[in-house]
Design a protein around this motif. Structure first.
Motif, short mmCIF file in Angstrom:
data_model
loop_
_atom_site.label_atom_id
_atom_site.label_comp_id
_atom_site.label_asym_id
_atom_site.label_seq_id
_atom_site.Cartn_x
_atom_site.Cartn_y
_atom_site.Cartn_z
N ILE A 1 -37.85 165.95 -59.30
CA ILE A 1 -36.49 165.66 -58.43
C ILE A 1 -36.26 164.24 -59.10
CG2 ILE A 1 -35.25 165.43 -56.40
CD1 ILE A 1 -36.84 167.62 -55.03
N ARG A 2 -34.73 164.11 -59.28
CA ARG A 2 -34.11 163.19 -59.81
C ARG A 2 -32.71 163.00 -59.24
NH1 ARG A 2 -30.37 163.24 -63.76
NH2 ARG A 2 -29.73 165.43 -64.54
N SER A 3 -32.28 161.40 -59.39
CA SER A 3 -30.87 161.34 -58.80
C SER A 3 -29.69 162.05 -59.77
CB SER A 3 -30.32 159.81 -58.86
OG SER A 3 -31.25 159.11 -57.83
N VAL A 4 -28.40 162.01 -59.14
CA VAL A 4 -27.60 163.07 -59.83
C VAL A 4 -26.49 161.92 -60.32
CG1 VAL A 4 -25.75 164.81 -59.47
CG2 VAL A 4 -27.95 164.95 -58.34
N ASP A 5 -26.26 162.22 -61.39
CA ASP A 5 -24.85 161.57 -61.96
C ASP A 5 -23.38 162.29 -61.68
OD1 ASP A 5 -24.63 163.40 -63.88
OD2 ASP A 5 -25.35 162.33 -65.72
N LEU A 6 -22.55 161.72 -61.93
CA LEU A 6 -21.26 162.31 -61.70
C LEU A 6 -20.80 163.49 -62.51
CD1 LEU A 6 -18.68 162.07 -59.93
CD2 LEU A 6 -17.80 160.61 -61.64
N GLY A 7 -21.43 163.25 -63.72
CA GLY A 7 -21.11 164.68 -64.48
C GLY A 7 -21.87 165.84 -64.08
N ALA A 8 -22.88 165.76 -63.64
CA ALA A 8 -23.74 167.00 -63.16
C ALA A 8 -23.05 167.26 -61.68
CB ALA A 8 -24.95 166.57 -62.77
N LEU A 9 -22.51 166.39 -61.10
CA LEU A 9 -21.69 166.75 -59.68
C LEU A 9 -20.49 167.67 -60.03
CD1 LEU A 9 -21.86 166.83 -56.57
CD2 LEU A 9 -20.76 164.45 -56.98
N LEU A 10 -19.68 166.99 -61.04
CA LEU A 10 -18.65 167.73 -61.51
C LEU A 10 -18.73 169.03 -62.13
CD1 LEU A 10 -16.43 164.60 -62.74
CD2 LEU A 10 -16.11 166.03 -60.64
N GLU A 11 -19.83 169.18 -62.78
CA GLU A 11 -20.18 170.52 -63.48
C GLU A 11 -20.38 171.56 -62.15
OE1 GLU A 11 -20.86 173.87 -65.83
OE2 GLU A 11 -19.89 171.97 -66.19
N ALA A 12 -21.18 170.98 -61.36
CA ALA A 12 -21.44 171.86 -59.88
C ALA A 12 -20.26 172.43 -59.47
CB ALA A 12 -22.38 171.11 -59.07
N LEU A 13 -19.34 171.45 -59.28
CA LEU A 13 -17.89 171.89 -58.54
C LEU A 13 -17.10 172.83 -59.54
CD1 LEU A 13 -15.69 171.48 -56.62
CD2 LEU A 13 -14.91 169.50 -57.97
N ARG A 14 -17.08 172.67 -60.83
CA ARG A 14 -16.60 173.50 -61.64
C ARG A 14 -16.90 174.96 -61.57
NH1 ARG A 14 -17.36 176.07 -66.07
NH2 ARG A 14 -19.47 175.41 -66.43
N ARG A 15 -18.18 175.10 -61.46
CA ARG A 15 -18.87 176.31 -61.22
C ARG A 15 -18.48 177.08 -60.01
NH1 ARG A 15 -23.88 173.91 -63.32
NH2 ARG A 15 -24.46 173.67 -61.02
N VAL A 16 -18.61 176.20 -58.63
CA VAL A 16 -17.98 176.76 -57.47
C VAL A 16 -16.37 177.06 -57.52
CG1 VAL A 16 -17.51 176.16 -55.11
CG2 VAL A 16 -19.75 175.60 -56.13
N LEU A 17 -15.63 176.38 -58.20
CA LEU A 17 -14.34 176.84 -58.24
C LEU A 17 -14.13 177.91 -59.09
CD1 LEU A 17 -12.71 173.18 -58.71
CD2 LEU A 17 -12.42 174.66 -56.94
N ARG A 18 -14.76 178.12 -60.23
CA ARG A 18 -14.71 179.28 -61.13
C ARG A 18 -15.09 180.74 -60.19
NH1 ARG A 18 -18.26 179.72 -66.23
NH2 ARG A 18 -19.20 178.19 -64.86
N SER A 19 -16.15 180.47 -59.42
CA SER A 19 -16.39 181.51 -58.45
C SER A 19 -15.48 181.83 -57.39
CB SER A 19 -17.99 181.14 -57.76
OG SER A 19 -18.20 182.07 -56.75
N ALA A 20 -14.92 180.75 -56.90
CA ALA A 20 -13.78 181.18 -55.93
C ALA A 20 -12.56 181.79 -56.55
CB ALA A 20 -13.28 179.56 -55.32
N VAL A 21 -12.10 181.28 -57.57
CA VAL A 21 -11.26 181.98 -58.22
C VAL A 21 -11.40 183.49 -58.46
CG1 VAL A 21 -9.88 182.14 -60.42
CG2 VAL A 21 -9.90 179.96 -59.47
N ALA A 22 -12.74 183.89 -59.00
CA ALA A 22 -13.04 185.03 -59.21
C ALA A 22 -12.97 186.07 -58.01
CB ALA A 22 -14.58 185.23 -59.81
N ARG A 23 -13.48 185.52 -56.84
CA ARG A 23 -13.54 186.14 -55.61
C ARG A 23 -11.88 186.45 -55.04
NH1 ARG A 23 -17.83 182.33 -53.90
NH2 ARG A 23 -16.28 181.40 -53.03
N ARG A 24 -11.26 185.49 -55.07
CA ARG A 24 -9.72 185.51 -54.80
C ARG A 24 -9.51 186.13 -53.36
NH1 ARG A 24 -6.33 182.70 -57.22
NH2 ARG A 24 -4.55 183.88 -56.59
N PRO A 25 -10.08 185.71 -52.30
CA PRO A 25 -9.94 186.14 -51.10
C PRO A 25 -8.41 186.31 -50.51
CG PRO A 25 -10.57 183.91 -50.65
CD PRO A 25 -10.48 184.34 -52.25
#
Length: 131
Positions: A1-25
């Motif tokens: 386990i290591r500390s997270v940089d901003l790039g990894a955090l933004l990539e995780a956000l991108r994946r979540v947002l892409r999933s939210a668009v796909a679900r379109r509640p």
């Protein structure tokens, strides 16, 4: 386990947002999210569970507005030293945990900061489906 940089955090956000668009509640217009409320919910979840995977913060059927308000709250709580975020390896999952026990002052600062400037993160036209 290591500390997270901003790039990894933004990539995780991108994946979540892409999933939210796909679900379109289906959402009713006028649904609002306060950054401080989202941060408080996040802290409550971390208190109850100890450690949470990043994507779990954004439960199924959540709008982009909720995801953005929660992400802003997360960034602020990391900045204030309330939440710690770590990654298992270079492309591994991100995990959140509380860095301190007493978080009420940090949430109060967050509420004062965001409610004074822009009280709500409102859903955009893409998030709302007129019913």
């Amino acid at each position: 386990i290591r500390s997270v940089d901003l790039g990894a955090l933004l990539e995780a956000l991108r994946r979540v947002l892409r999933s939210a668009v796909a679900r379109r509640p289906h959402e009713l217009p006028g649904e609002d999210y306060r950054v401080s409320d989202c941060a408080r919910t996040m802290v409550d979840t971390l208190r109850a569970r100890g450690r949470v995977e990043f994507a779990e913060l954004f439960a199924e059927n959540r709008s982009r507005a909720f995801i953005i308000a929660t992400f802003v709250g997360l960034l602020e709580m990391i900045k204030l030293g309330v939440i710690d975020i770590q990654q298992t390896d270079n492309c591994g999952e991100l995990y959140l945990s509380l860095a301190v026990e007493h978080v009420d002052d940090a949430i109060l600062v967050l509420a004062e900061t965001y409610e004074a400037r822009a009280p709500l993160v409102e859903p955009d036209a893409e998030d709302s489906v007129a019913g």
